[in-house]
Design a protein around this motif. Structure first.
Motif, mmCIF file in Angstrom:
data_model
loop_
_atom_site.group_PDB
_atom_site.id
_atom_site.type_symbol
_atom_site.label_atom_id
_atom_site.label_comp_id
_atom_site.label_asym_id
_atom_site.label_seq_id
_atom_site.Cartn_x
_atom_site.Cartn_y
_atom_site.Cartn_z
ATOM 1 N N ALA A 16 40.247 28.960 38.684
ATOM 2 C CA ALA A 16 39.220 30.273 39.169
ATOM 3 C C ALA A 16 38.412 30.050 38.021
ATOM 4 O O ALA A 16 37.652 29.373 37.102
ATOM 5 N N SER A 17 37.370 30.976 38.390
ATOM 6 C CA SER A 17 36.154 31.415 38.036
ATOM 7 C C SER A 17 36.262 31.348 35.767
ATOM 8 O O SER A 17 36.991 32.601 36.074
ATOM 9 N N ARG A 18 35.074 32.035 35.051
ATOM 10 C CA ARG A 18 35.131 31.717 33.845
ATOM 11 C C ARG A 18 36.124 33.745 33.722
ATOM 12 O O ARG A 18 36.646 33.556 32.595
ATOM 13 N N LYS A 19 35.222 34.542 33.878
ATOM 14 C CA LYS A 19 35.687 35.531 33.641
ATOM 15 C C LYS A 19 37.172 36.216 34.489
ATOM 16 O O LYS A 19 37.322 37.105 33.818
ATOM 17 N N THR A 20 38.086 35.668 34.578
ATOM 18 C CA THR A 20 39.467 35.859 34.995
ATOM 19 C C THR A 20 40.441 35.667 34.054
ATOM 20 O O THR A 20 40.237 34.609 32.883
ATOM 21 N N MET A 21 41.446 35.845 34.118
ATOM 22 C CA MET A 21 42.647 35.658 33.404
ATOM 23 C C MET A 21 43.605 34.085 32.892
ATOM 24 O O MET A 21 43.564 33.507 32.647
ATOM 25 N N GLU A 22 42.847 33.810 34.804
ATOM 26 C CA GLU A 22 43.437 32.314 35.529
ATOM 27 C C GLU A 22 43.007 31.743 34.770
ATOM 28 O O GLU A 22 43.325 30.564 34.700
ATOM 29 N N ILE A 59 48.956 34.718 26.711
ATOM 30 C CA ILE A 59 49.819 33.890 27.738
ATOM 31 C C ILE A 59 51.392 33.710 27.460
ATOM 32 O O ILE A 59 51.400 33.526 26.774
ATOM 33 N N THR A 60 52.206 33.911 29.063
ATOM 34 C CA THR A 60 53.339 33.862 28.330
ATOM 35 C C THR A 60 53.193 32.354 29.712
ATOM 36 O O THR A 60 53.275 31.462 30.668
ATOM 37 N N PRO A 61 54.840 32.071 29.181
ATOM 38 C CA PRO A 61 55.418 30.086 30.335
ATOM 39 C C PRO A 61 55.117 31.139 31.948
ATOM 40 O O PRO A 61 54.782 29.813 32.566
ATOM 41 N N LYS A 62 55.757 32.139 32.052
ATOM 42 C CA LYS A 62 55.858 31.936 33.218
ATOM 43 C C LYS A 62 54.300 32.181 34.596
ATOM 44 O O LYS A 62 54.057 31.948 35.486
ATOM 45 N N GLN A 63 53.331 32.868 33.168
ATOM 46 C CA GLN A 63 52.190 32.677 33.995
ATOM 47 C C GLN A 63 52.137 31.370 34.577
ATOM 48 O O GLN A 63 50.885 31.218 35.279
ATOM 49 N N MET A 64 51.694 30.340 33.196
ATOM 50 C CA MET A 64 51.861 29.703 33.283
ATOM 51 C C MET A 64 52.176 28.430 34.687
ATOM 52 O O MET A 64 51.871 27.795 35.526
ATOM 53 N N ILE A 120 48.464 26.216 41.556
ATOM 54 C CA ILE A 120 46.713 25.137 41.639
ATOM 55 C C ILE A 120 47.046 23.922 41.385
ATOM 56 O O ILE A 120 46.348 22.979 41.893
ATOM 57 N N LEU A 121 48.085 23.449 41.930
ATOM 58 C CA LEU A 121 48.464 22.306 40.592
ATOM 59 C C LEU A 121 49.289 21.797 42.199
ATOM 60 O O LEU A 121 50.315 21.190 42.080
ATOM 61 N N LYS A 122 48.444 21.956 43.203
ATOM 62 C CA LYS A 122 48.547 21.295 44.779
ATOM 63 C C LYS A 122 47.860 20.266 45.797
ATOM 64 O O LYS A 122 46.997 20.797 44.995
ATOM 65 N N LYS A 123 48.601 19.446 46.435
ATOM 66 C CA LYS A 123 47.582 18.678 46.842
ATOM 67 C C LYS A 123 46.690 19.098 47.624
ATOM 68 O O LYS A 123 45.810 18.741 47.517
ATOM 69 N N LYS A 124 47.077 20.793 48.366
ATOM 70 C CA LYS A 124 45.889 20.728 49.659
ATOM 71 C C LYS A 124 44.763 21.182 48.665
ATOM 72 O O LYS A 124 43.932 21.522 49.236
#
Lengths: 417, 412
Positions: B250-256, B385-390, B397-401
């Motif tokens: 995601a872009s810079r201004k997001t929590m992601e 940031i929590t473990p669950k968020q990660m 995001i960490l997927k092949k597609k």
């Protein structure tokens, strides 16, 4: 109305407030502490007599890379995990004449980090698997570097600059293979376990914390005489290394000269700045800003304990190689034949004073400045003389130094591309 | 806590003042809100070429560098895909010289033919030195168009082709200046041991009468959501096989953004990271491996890259990378690991904040994001940031597609 044609008035720098760190006089080797740090950062630097001129070629490099490779109690991953748990960063920097182990962290964590570091370094077991892994990594890195014209030129330059000495050795892949575990262990014992010759601590610390650090470091204190080469000689001449398919040619021009213990050092530093050590230098103005031969060109005076060397370095478009070398020569010879205009010298004076002010800004920079002269048996008054010499230098002196020290026939000239 | 004060000139220039009583130096940092993403696809590399021309003399001052050096200072700049940032560092007593120089080149450049001709050559040599004449130097020239199909991040800051630099014309240079180099598109930060009223007066004096213009609208093609796994293998004359996995983030201004940054730390920032321990120390498949983010303002990339040991195949490493990712997203990380990531972030930040220049640059950067005060909130965001968020974000995001893989295969 704004008058943009009028240059704003300038104020010169006449003096700089240099502050030396404290010296731990009870400690058997130089131990410097800078406590005036206005934030939570801290750093300790450990200087070991374990530079690359010691031992077989490649040996010092492997040992420095294996310092945190594991003990009987902790493997390498466990050591690094613990370092990271404490938020520590580290750097192990190998030079010809010493190794500097630097540890960075928040000041309430540095003492713990140092305990971990000292334990790891003193009890390292040098397992065969760690040695083999590092050898393979180093060989791959060397193969990659051998594809860079800058690396090839530096290599050929070192060979001829430090001819016939331990300083001018260049490594090949099979050198790594020939190093044995026993040689590694012996090197570590001689140059680390009793090779610590200087400590520099920066951070806001209580006395008891500093004492605890001293206790940790005492066992490492150096017991060998520190001896450094005084008689390096470069081989003048032109050397070329061919690199097929290269788009650029790397150029190195230089010679053995001296370090700051020599009377002419500061004046030569001014000459070096004029020639190639700032953005407006003659080499940059000519090779980059006038001809567009290169992205960058620079010169420097690099120091060892007993001597030093002068170096010009650049990468130029392949088709500009001969023209670039001719221009470098022309710029040097122009300094022999023409006096530097007063305005240019004045600019360089101001520039150097401003840079000195910057390099004394903050506890880290200030301490590094001090350590930079202490190594040569000098003290902080060196910089007062430095400022005085900058004010007093004349165009005639610059010309005399150029004639004395920058004689093209004495240069080692290397190209790779 | 980094203190600052702020004001805006009538012509739209945003100004930040940061006081530091401990330093004898001053910093003048000028951020222009223009980067390689604002170029047209037929004229890439222009924002960066332009940065070089900014040192080629301005309307009233023939040479930028000499007056600054005479004042004891020096200057440099960088261009990214997002911004162009110029900075001057000089003794505080000569601050006026930097303001004079920066305001004059904001007013107008000299636009000499000589400057364009020479800097064109210099940039071509830079292109060769950094991208073409280095082993693995062209990786980002190849990876960007693989990962981005529409967004201008598909070309590198240096440009996608040397030819674009060779073809640059003076009329393009002038148009670029007109559009992007004016007070309304800039953020200025002055840092050093000064009084706020003095800075206000001096900035007003030098910059106040530069004509204001409206900030240019930025309408960039947004990158469509990636729906397929992409891979490209290139043969190069390099000694070792290398791999580059690029996941969209995601872009810079997001929590992601923050969570993705921390995910990359967990995967491959240090020697205690998951990829390093498994692929290098336990399996001995790679000589080097790391994970990081590109840090761009629009949708960026989370990268995993490394080099293979001799005799190891791309497939072996690929299997292990996906196993580690699978483990990462299916099990929440321990508190110990999370704390380890946080203390590294905090320590690195303490060291960065020591430098006056760094603080000035970051203040401009956060002001561009919307509010310079963000500089003091950043760390708290990481700490929240929590473990669950990660693991949750990791799953998406960490997927092949969502992944593009570039492999550099050695021809040796």
């Amino acid at each position: 109305m704004v008058d943009r044609l009028q240059t704003p008035d300038l104020k010169q720098i006449d003096s700089i407030n240099f502050v030396a760190p404290e010296i731990r006089t009870e400690f058997p080797i130089p131990f410097f502490v800078q406590k005036q740090v206005p934030n939570a950062t801290s750093r300790i630097e450990l200087y070991f007599n374990a530079g690359s001129t010691n031992g077989k070629i490649g040996l010092a490099s492997l040992v420095s890379g294996l310092l945190l490779s594991g003990t009987d109690n902790m493997n390498s991953t466990e050591i690094h995990t613990e370092l990271d748990n404490l938020g520590g960063f580290h750097d192990i920097s190998l030079g010809h004449e010493s190794v500097v182990v630097s540890l960075y962290g928040l000041n309430d964590k540095l003492a713990e980090l140092l305990v971990l570091f000292c334990q790891s370094i003193s009890a390292v077991t040098f397992s065969e698997s760690e040695i083999q892994e590092l050898k393979e990594d180093r060989k791959q890195k060397l193969r990659i570097n051998m594809q860079k014209v800058s690396f090839l030129a530096q290599r050929e330059f070192s060979k001829n600059l430090f001819a016939n000495s331990q300083y001018g050795r260049v490594i090949n892949e099979d050198n790594y293979d020939s190093i044995t575990r026993k040689e590694i262990i012996d090197f570590h014992k001689a140059f680390y376990l009793s090779g610590l010759f200087k400590v520099v601590l920066i951070g806001s610390f209580q006395e008891e914390t500093i004492v605890s650090m001293e206790d940790l470091l005492i066992p490492f204190v150096n017991n060998l005489a520190l001896e450094y080469n005084q008689n390096l000689q470069n081989i003048p001449g032109v050397f070329h290394t061919e690199k097929e398919g290269a788009l650029q040619t790397a150029i190195r021009v230089g010679r053995i000269l001296f370090n700051r213990k020599k009377e002419d050092f500061v004046d030569f530093t001014i000459l070096n700045t004029i020639l190639g050590d700032y953005f407006g230098s003659r080499l940059m103005s000519n090779l980059r800003e006038d001809k567009g031969f290169t992205y960058g060109v620079g010169s420097m005076l690099s120091e060892f304990h007993e001597t030093g060397y002068f170096l010009i370095a650049t990468e130029v478009g392949k088709e500009h190689k001969d023209a670039a070398i001719a221009e470098i020569r022309a710029e040097i010879e122009k300094l022999h034949h023409e006096l530097i205009p007063a305005e240019e010298l004045n600019l360089v004076r101001n520039y150097l004073l401003g840079q000195l002010l910057k390099s004394a800004d903050g506890p880290y920079a200030m301490t590094d400045l001090y350590v930079g002269v202490q190594a040569f048996g000098l003290d902080i008054s060196f910089y007062d003389r430095y400022i005085k010499k900058i004010h007093e230098i004349t165009p005639e002196k610059i010309q005399l130094l150029a004639k004395t020290y920058l004689d093209w026939s004495q240069m080692t000239i290397v190209s790779a591309g | 806590m980094i203190e600052f004060e702020r004001f805006e000139l009538d012509n739209g220039l945003k100004v930040i003042f940061h006081k530091d009583i401990t330093t004898p130096m001053a910093v003048v940092n000028t951020l222009y809100d223009v980067g390689a993403r604002d170029e047209s696809e037929e004229k890439t590399g222009f924002a960066h070429l332009f940065e070089h021309l900014m040192f080629g003399g301005s309307i009233n001052i023939p040479d930028f560098d000499a007056p600054l050096q005479r004042a004891g200072g020096e200057s440099n700049a960088f261009t990214s895909n997002d911004i162009t940032n110029y900075y001057d560092v000089l003794p505080a007593q000569n601050l006026d010289t930097a303001l004079w120089l920066e305001s004059d080149r904001m007013l107008s450049l000299a636009f000499t033919d000589k400057s364009l001709e020479v800097q064109r050559q210099v940039v071509i040599e830079e292109f060769k030195q950094r991208y073409l004449n280095q082993p693995y130097g062209d990786v980002w020239l190849e990876l960007r168009p693989l990962a981005y199909k529409k967004h201008p991040y598909k070309w590198a800051t240096i440009g996608k082709d040397i030819k674009h630099i060779q073809d640059a014309k003076m009329e393009d240079v002038k148009a670029f200046f007109q559009k992007y180099y004016h007070p309304g598109n800039a953020i200025l930060c002055v840092a050093g041991n000064f009084e706020f009223s003095y800075i206000k007066e001096r900035v007003e004096y030098w910059f106040g009468n530069i004509p204001g213009k409206l900030k240019p609208a930025r309408i960039l093609p947004s990158e469509p959501i990636q729906k397929e796994f992409r891979e490209l293998t290139l043969e190069r004359n390099v000694p070792a096989n290398a791999f580059y996995y690029a996941f969209k983030m995601a872009s810079r201004k997001t929590m992601e953004y923050y969570v993705s940054d921390m995910i990359s730390d967990a995967l491959g920032r240090e020697k205690s990271s998951r990829l390093y321990i498994r692929l290098k120390k336990e399996l001995n498949l790679v000589s080097e491996i790391g994970a990081y983010i590109t840090g761009s303002l629009d949708d960026g990339l989370l990268m995993i890259s490394g080099k293979l040991n001799d005799g190891v195949s791309f497939e072996q490493v690929d299997v292990e990378i996906w196993k580690i990712i699978d483990e990462f997203v299916s099990r929440e990380m321990s508190v110990v690991e999370l704390e380890r990531l946080n203390i590294k972030i905090r320590t690195a930040r303490e060291f960065q904040d020591q430098g006056l220049l760094n603080r000035a640059m970051n203040l401009c950067h956060f002001e561009l994001l919307g509010d310079a005060a963000g500089i003091n909130e950043d760390l708290m965001v990481y700490q929240s940031i929590t473990p669950k968020q990660m693991s949750t974000l990791g799953k998406s995001i960490l997927k092949k597609k969502n992944c593009s893989v570039l492999r550099i295969k050695s021809t040796k």
